[in-house]
Design an enzyme around this catalytic site. Structure first.
Site, mmCIF file in Angstrom:
data_model
loop_
_atom_site.group_PDB
_atom_site.id
_atom_site.type_symbol
_atom_site.label_atom_id
_atom_site.label_comp_id
_atom_site.label_asym_id
_atom_site.label_seq_id
_atom_site.Cartn_x
_atom_site.Cartn_y
_atom_site.Cartn_z
ATOM 1 N N ASP A 228 0.867 -1.126 -0.064
ATOM 2 C CA ASP A 228 -0.219 -0.007 -0.074
ATOM 3 C C ASP A 228 0.763 1.324 0.119
ATOM 4 O OD1 ASP A 228 -2.312 -1.453 -0.006
ATOM 5 O OD2 ASP A 228 -2.508 -1.356 2.095
ATOM 6 N N ALA A 229 2.073 1.198 -0.747
ATOM 7 C CA ALA A 229 2.711 2.271 -0.821
ATOM 8 C C ALA A 229 3.386 2.766 -2.104
ATOM 9 C CB ALA A 229 3.824 2.191 0.228
#
Length: 284
Positions: A228-229
């Site tokens: 999620d980055a």
């Protein structure tokens, strides 16, 4: 309309816009859209140019090499050339939650997304009737801790067989491996909730309810090895109030998620996203 789209990034310097415009004009290109951005801190120039192909005097397979020879080398450009035909082919990965899938299929059926969807892949069979009702093949491939490598190999084989260009994780509740991502760099789009403040874990809406949050939201991004980055494509938020129940928070959150994801898909399809390092430049 048949059109070409050029995405450019290079060190900032004088004359880039003029030279790109001259190149397109010299081959009888009718320019439809031009947008550019300069990141002064990094000294980088970014540009998106779209033009009509019907009157263009270069053949499709000649454009990239001629552009590199006449413009690209001079300005040390990295560029990608895209065409709006044939339509890109998008695979959708899902688990049990249906809200993002319904939104994508509905928009596709209504002609709002210029894309072909040759298949949907899921680690659960729950959504098979929905997908097949839209006339799209559904592949149920269960995943567990012991068969993940085998499953990803099977998925990659299916994606290759169906000539998939990019993937959308429409609330697919599995982490994809670095090896899988390597086959689709900046071509896997994910959606996840993003509260302010953020809440992690399996029950984020319950945690948000207990904290009394006032804003909830969602983030659509490209998938990278760091969970999620990846580079962010689109974000949306919605205000909530103290009287909202947990089911209402879930509903509001899912509404934000599906709109955010569909916007990100549209930007990707329209070739309006440029990635540089871990950031994106979005030509709205």
């Amino acid at each position: 309309m048949n059109k070409a789209i050029l995405l450019i990034q290079c060190p900032d310097q004088k004359g880039i816009v003029s030279e790109v415009s001259r190149f397109l004009y010299s081959y009888n290109g009718n320019i439809l859209e031009v947008d550019q951005h300069v990141d002064e801190e990094m000294g980088m120039f970014f540009m998106r140019a779209a033009w009509e192909l019907d009157s263009f005097s270069l053949k499709k397979d000649e454009i990239a090499s001629r552009f590199e020879l006449e413009i690209g080398k001079k300005f040390q450009m990295e560029f990608k050339l895209h065409f709006n035909f044939p339509k890109p082919r998008m695979a959708v990965f899902v688990s049990k939650l249906s809200h993002c899938l319904f939104d994508i299929l509905g928009r596709h059926h209504a002609g709002q997304l210029e894309v072909d969807i040759p298949l949907v892949i899921s680690n659960h069979s729950d959504l098979k009737p929905i997908v097949e009702a839209f006339g799209i093949p559904f592949f149920y491939i269960p995943v567990n801790a012991s068969n993940k490598d085998t499953v990803e190999a099977e998925q990659l084989a299916l994606l290759k067989e169906h000539r998939v260009d990019f993937i959308v994780l429409a609330r697919y509740m599995q982490i994809v491996s670095a090896e899988f991502i390597r086959h689709f760099p900046n071509r896997i789009i994910n959606i996840h909730h993003s509260f302010l403040p953020a809440f992690v874990g399996a029950r984020p809406y319950h945690a948000a309810y207990e904290r009394g949050v006032k804003i909830i939201g969602a983030t659509a991004h490209y998938v990278t090895e760091e969970l999620d980055a990846g580079p962010i494509i689109e974000q949306e938020v919605a205000r909530v109030r103290h009287h909202n129940t947990i089911p209402e928070l879930v509903q509001i959150g899912q509404d934000v998620e599906k709109v955010t994801l569909s916007k990100a898909i549209k930007y990707h399809l329209d070739r309006k996203v440029l990635t540089f390092k871990n950031k994106t430049i979005i030509f709205y």
